[in-house]
Design a protein around this motif. Structure first.
Motif, mmCIF file in Angstrom:
data_model
loop_
_atom_site.group_PDB
_atom_site.id
_atom_site.type_symbol
_atom_site.label_atom_id
_atom_site.label_comp_id
_atom_site.label_asym_id
_atom_site.label_seq_id
_atom_site.Cartn_x
_atom_site.Cartn_y
_atom_site.Cartn_z
ATOM 1 N N ALA A 192 100.301 136.857 22.805
ATOM 2 C CA ALA A 192 101.351 137.745 23.300
ATOM 3 C C ALA A 192 101.824 138.692 22.206
ATOM 4 O O ALA A 192 102.033 139.893 22.438
ATOM 5 N N ARG A 193 101.971 138.172 20.998
ATOM 6 C CA ARG A 193 102.399 139.026 19.884
ATOM 7 C C ARG A 193 101.372 140.099 19.574
ATOM 8 O O ARG A 193 101.729 141.227 19.221
ATOM 9 N N ALA A 194 100.097 139.760 19.727
ATOM 10 C CA ALA A 194 99.041 140.749 19.492
ATOM 11 C C ALA A 194 99.100 141.882 20.502
ATOM 12 O O ALA A 194 98.577 142.973 20.250
ATOM 13 N N MET A 195 99.738 141.636 21.643
ATOM 14 C CA MET A 195 99.893 142.663 22.675
ATOM 15 C C MET A 195 101.205 143.434 22.535
ATOM 16 O O MET A 195 101.542 144.252 23.378
ATOM 17 N N GLY A 196 101.956 143.129 21.482
ATOM 18 C CA GLY A 196 103.219 143.835 21.275
ATOM 19 C C GLY A 196 104.417 143.172 21.900
ATOM 20 O O GLY A 196 105.503 143.769 21.964
ATOM 21 N N ILE A 197 104.264 141.943 22.367
ATOM 22 C CA ILE A 197 105.377 141.204 22.966
ATOM 23 C C ILE A 197 106.134 140.460 21.872
ATOM 24 O O ILE A 197 105.526 139.866 20.978
ATOM 25 N N ASP A 198 107.446 140.496 21.939
ATOM 26 C CA ASP A 198 108.277 139.690 21.052
ATOM 27 C C ASP A 198 108.354 138.297 21.659
ATOM 28 O O ASP A 198 109.134 138.044 22.587
ATOM 29 N N ALA A 199 107.510 137.396 21.162
ATOM 30 C CA ALA A 199 107.380 136.058 21.753
ATOM 31 C C ALA A 199 108.017 135.009 20.854
ATOM 32 O O ALA A 199 107.664 134.882 19.682
ATOM 33 N N ILE A 200 108.959 134.271 21.420
ATOM 34 C CA ILE A 200 109.613 133.167 20.718
ATOM 35 C C ILE A 200 109.056 131.871 21.286
ATOM 36 O O ILE A 200 109.192 131.613 22.488
ATOM 37 N N GLU A 201 108.433 131.068 20.463
ATOM 38 C CA GLU A 201 107.853 129.813 20.953
ATOM 39 C C GLU A 201 108.761 128.648 20.628
ATOM 40 O O GLU A 201 109.298 128.540 19.524
ATOM 41 N N ILE A 202 108.945 127.756 21.613
ATOM 42 C CA ILE A 202 109.626 126.485 21.396
ATOM 43 C C ILE A 202 108.678 125.357 21.778
ATOM 44 O O ILE A 202 107.721 125.557 22.515
ATOM 45 N N HIS A 203 108.925 124.178 21.266
ATOM 46 C CA HIS A 203 108.093 123.010 21.568
ATOM 47 C C HIS A 203 106.619 123.290 21.261
ATOM 48 O O HIS A 203 105.734 122.865 22.010
ATOM 49 N N GLY A 204 106.387 123.966 20.162
ATOM 50 C CA GLY A 204 105.015 124.295 19.798
ATOM 51 C C GLY A 204 104.476 123.461 18.665
ATOM 52 O O GLY A 204 103.294 123.527 18.357
ATOM 53 N N GLU A 205 105.324 122.703 18.020
ATOM 54 C CA GLU A 205 104.884 121.863 16.911
ATOM 55 C C GLU A 205 105.316 120.432 17.174
ATOM 56 O O GLU A 205 106.369 120.180 17.754
ATOM 57 N N GLU A 206 104.499 119.523 16.697
ATOM 58 C CA GLU A 206 104.789 118.102 16.895
ATOM 59 C C GLU A 206 106.092 117.734 16.189
ATOM 60 O O GLU A 206 106.321 118.098 15.042
ATOM 61 N N ASP A 207 106.980 117.043 16.871
ATOM 62 C CA ASP A 207 108.194 116.532 16.240
ATOM 63 C C ASP A 207 108.636 115.269 16.970
ATOM 64 O O ASP A 207 107.941 114.767 17.855
ATOM 65 N N ALA A 208 109.789 114.791 16.613
ATOM 66 C CA ALA A 208 110.236 113.510 17.156
ATOM 67 C C ALA A 208 110.453 113.549 18.659
ATOM 68 O O ALA A 208 110.421 112.514 19.328
ATOM 69 N N GLU A 209 110.691 114.752 19.224
ATOM 70 C CA GLU A 209 110.942 114.853 20.655
ATOM 71 C C GLU A 209 109.668 114.905 21.493
ATOM 72 O O GLU A 209 109.733 114.772 22.710
ATOM 73 N N ALA A 210 108.536 115.122 20.847
ATOM 74 C CA ALA A 210 107.311 115.376 21.599
ATOM 75 C C ALA A 210 106.964 114.231 22.548
ATOM 76 O O ALA A 210 106.567 114.460 23.693
ATOM 77 N N ASP A 211 107.121 112.998 22.095
ATOM 78 C CA ASP A 211 106.722 111.862 22.914
ATOM 79 C C ASP A 211 107.635 111.659 24.117
ATOM 80 O O ASP A 211 107.240 111.026 25.094
ATOM 81 N N SER A 212 108.854 112.185 24.059
ATOM 82 C CA SER A 212 109.784 111.999 25.174
ATOM 83 C C SER A 212 109.788 113.185 26.136
ATOM 84 O O SER A 212 110.506 113.158 27.144
ATOM 85 N N THR A 213 109.018 114.220 25.832
ATOM 86 C CA THR A 213 108.939 115.391 26.696
ATOM 87 C C THR A 213 107.827 115.216 27.720
ATOM 88 O O THR A 213 106.700 114.871 27.362
ATOM 89 N N HIS A 214 108.151 115.423 28.965
ATOM 90 C CA HIS A 214 107.156 115.346 30.030
ATOM 91 C C HIS A 214 106.549 116.744 30.187
ATOM 92 O O HIS A 214 107.245 117.672 30.586
ATOM 93 N N PRO A 215 105.269 116.923 29.883
ATOM 94 C CA PRO A 215 104.691 118.273 29.835
ATOM 95 C C PRO A 215 104.338 118.849 31.202
ATOM 96 O O PRO A 215 103.202 119.230 31.479
ATOM 97 N N GLU A 216 105.340 118.918 32.062
ATOM 98 C CA GLU A 216 105.170 119.503 33.391
ATOM 99 C C GLU A 216 106.160 120.652 33.532
ATOM 100 O O GLU A 216 107.359 120.475 33.266
#
Length: 465
Positions: A192-216
Motif C-alpha cells: 500500500a505504501r508503494a502505491m502512495g497510501i499512508d498505511a498504518i499497520e497494527i497487529h503486524g508483529e508477534e507480541d504477547a497479545e498474538a496468542d489471544s487474538t482470534h484472526p477472524e
C-alpha cells in the motif's frame, strides 16, 4: 490407533496440542502426493506456510513427503498469504497443485492444511473425497528433496499491476491495516505504501497479545482497528484473516463494515467503474443488499450452499464476475478462481480513490439506494445428537409462523432458509464438522434481526414441536 482425518469446507484443521502432529501432516501429504503423482508424474507442487508455531517446519516436512513421489516441490522461503500460493499454482502450467500449512481464521492454538488444485482453486468435493479415502494409517516412508524459492515477490508485483495506482496515489488515502498477526503481516502495508497510501499497520508483529487474538476479520477482533481508525483520522480500516483470503473493514467513524456490504460495494465497483459483467455467485447466507444490487445491475444471480467450494464449482462453468460468501471470502475469476483478501483491499482503495469518498460515505450511498439491513450470525453449540436430528428434520420443516411473522419463501437447499415479505430472512445450518448449529439472520432493524435469531435458536433446540 491413527485418528480419522476429515476435510471440512476449506481443509483440515486440528489443535496444536492435539491431532496436529508430524504423523498426521505426513499422512495428509502422503495421500496428496500419491494423488498428484498419479495425475501428473514429476509435476510441480508449491508449498506455503503461515506465521504460526512451527509452520515452516511442518511445511518442509510435508514438502519432503510430496517429493518422495517424484514431484518437484517448491517451498516458499518465507511465510506467505494463501492467495499467493493459489496465484502461483494457477500461473504455472507445470504445477499440479499446492499445499498450505495454515490455521487460517481459526484460533491460534489450531493449525491446519489447505490443498489447492492445478488452477489454484479450492477444488471440488470429489477431490477431497479422493484425498480422504487415500489417507493411510501407516503411510509409506518416502522422502525427497525440496527447493526453497521466492514466489511472494512475483505475486505482489502482479497485485500492483491490477489496480489504478495513479488514481490511488493522487487520492492521498490514509488507512489502518490489521493483518491480525497473520501471514499478510508487513506485506500488504508495504504494498500500500508503494502505491502512495499512508498505511498504518497494527497487529503486524508477534507480541504477547498474538496468542489471544482470534484472526477472524469480524467483531470483536476488529475493535483495535476501529479505535485506531478514529484516533488517526483514517479513511478506512482494512482487515484480513490469518492467511489473507478473507476480508473485513472499518469505516472512518469506527463502524464495522461487514463482508456482506463489502461484497455489494465491490460488485458495484466492478460493474460501474470497471465496466465488467457476468454472473454473481453468492451463498444462501448472502445479504439482501447484494441480491438487490445484482438485479439492478443486470447480473444473473446464482445462489449456492454455504462454502466457497460451491462457488468454485460455478466459477469452473464460466461467465462469473464475482463470487462471495458471508465469511469474507470474495473471488474475482478474471483474476483467479479463488479468494484473495489482499486484492479485495486494493479494490476498496481503488473504489475510494476513483469516487473520492470515504468507506463510510460509500456504505451510506449503498444503503440509501438499496436499503439498510442488519446482519448477524450466531453459532449455537448443541449436543451432537441434536445436530444429527436437525439434519433429518430440517428438510421437511415448514414452520407457519416464526417470530410472529409468516414466511413467504422456504428453501431446504442448505439447511432451512425462511424469507419474509420485507426481504428479511432466517437461515439454520447444522455444521458438518462440529456439534454446532449456525443461525443467520438479516432484517431492516436490529430488533427484528435479534427476534429472528432467537426464533432460530428455539428451532435448533427443538421448540418447533
Amino acid at each position: 490407533m491413527a485418528s480419522i482425518l476429515h476435510f471440512g469446507t476449506d481443509g483440515w484443521r486440528a489443535r496444536l496440542d492435539g491431532d496436529f502432529t508430524d504423523e498426521n501432516v505426513i499422512r495428509i501429504a502422503d495421500a496428496a502426493g500419491a494423488y498428484w503423482a498419479r495425475q501428473s508424474a514429476g509435476a510441480i507442487v508449491y508449498v506455503g506456510y503461515d506465521t504460526r508455531q512451527d509452520a515452516e517446519r511442518y511445511a518442509c516436512l510435508a514438502g519432503r513427503v510430496l517429493a518422495g513421489y517424484g514431484l518437484v516441490v517448491k517451498v516458499c522461503d518465507r511465510y506467505v498469504p494463501t492467495p499467493a500460493l493459489c496465484w502461483t499454482v494457477g500461473c504455472d502450467a507445470r504445477a499440479v497443485g499446492g499445499l498450505m500449512v495454515t490455521g487460517s481464521h481459526n484460533p491460534n492454538d489450531y493449525q491446519g492444511i489447505k490443498l489447492r488444485v492445478a488452477d489454484g482453486g479450492i477444488g471440488t468435493d470429489e477431490f477431497y473425497d479422493e484425498i480422504e479415502r487415500s489417507i493411510e494409517a501407516d503411510p509409506v516412508d518416502l522422502r525427497g528433496s525440496i527447493e526453497r524459492v521466492d514466489y511472494l515477490t512475483p505475486y505482489f508485483d502482479h497485485l500492483y499491476s491490477l489496480v489504478d495506482t495513479q488514481a490511488i496515489a493522487d487520492a492521498g488515502l490514509k488507512i489502518v491495516y490489521d493483518p491480525l498477526y497473520g501471514s499478510a503481516s508487513s506485506y500488504f502495508a508495504n504494498l500500500a505504501r508503494a502505491m502512495g497510501i499512508d498505511a498504518i499497520e497494527i497487529h503486524g508483529e508477534e507480541d504477547a497479545e498474538a496468542d489471544s487474538t482470534h484472526p477472524e476479520p469480524v467483531e470483536p477482533w476488529v475493535d483495535d482497528c476501529e479505535r485506531m481508525v478514529v484516533s488517526t483520522g483514517a479513511a478506512a480500516g482494512l482487515v484480513n484473516d490469518g492467511d489473507g483470503d478473507r476480508v473485513g473493514a472499518v469505516d472512518e467513524h469506527g463502524r464495522f463494515v461487514s463482508p456482506q456490504k463489502i461484497i455489494a460495494l465491490l460488485l458495484g465497483h466492478l460493474c460501474i467503474n470497471r465496466n465488467m459483467s457476468g454472473r454473481v455467485v453468492l451463498t444462501s447466507s448472502s445479504s439482501t443488499l447484494t441480491r438487490r444490487m445484482a438485479e439492478k445491475l443486470g447480473c444473473k444471480l446464482t445462489i449456492k450452499p454455504v462454502g466457497f467450494g460451491h462457488i468454485y464449482s460455478e466459477i469452473r462453468k464460466g461467465d462469473v464476475l464475482l463470487g462471495g460468501e458471508e465469511a469474507g471470502g470474495i473471488g474475482v475469476p478474471a483474476y483467479m478462481p479463488e479468494r484473495d483478501g489482499l486484492f479485495m483491499n486494493l479494490l476498496l482503495c481503488e473504489l475510494m480513490a476513483v469516487t473520492g469518498k470515504t468507506l463510510g460515505e460509500l456504505v451510506d450511498d449503498l444503503e440509501e439506494q438499496y436499503g439498510r439491513y442488519y446482519y448477524m450470525r450466531r453459532d449455537l453449540r448443541v449436543d451432537a445428537g441434536v445436530v444429527e436430528m436437525l439434519r433429518m428434520v430440517l428438510p421437511g420443516l415448514n414452520p407457519p409462523v416464526v417470530a410472529g411473522r409468516v414466511p413467504v419463501a422456504v428453501s431446504h437447499r442448505d439447511g432451512l432458509r425462511l424469507g419474509f415479505a420485507d426481504d428479511s430472512w432466517l437461515l439454520l445450518r447444522p455444521s458438518g464438522t462440529e456439534p454446532m448449529v449456525r443461525i443467520y439472520a438479516e432484517a431492516p432493524s436490529i430488533e427484528l434481526r435479534d427476534e429472528l435469531l432467537d426464533a432460530g435458536s428455539d428451532i435448533a433446540r427443538g421448540a418447533f414441536s
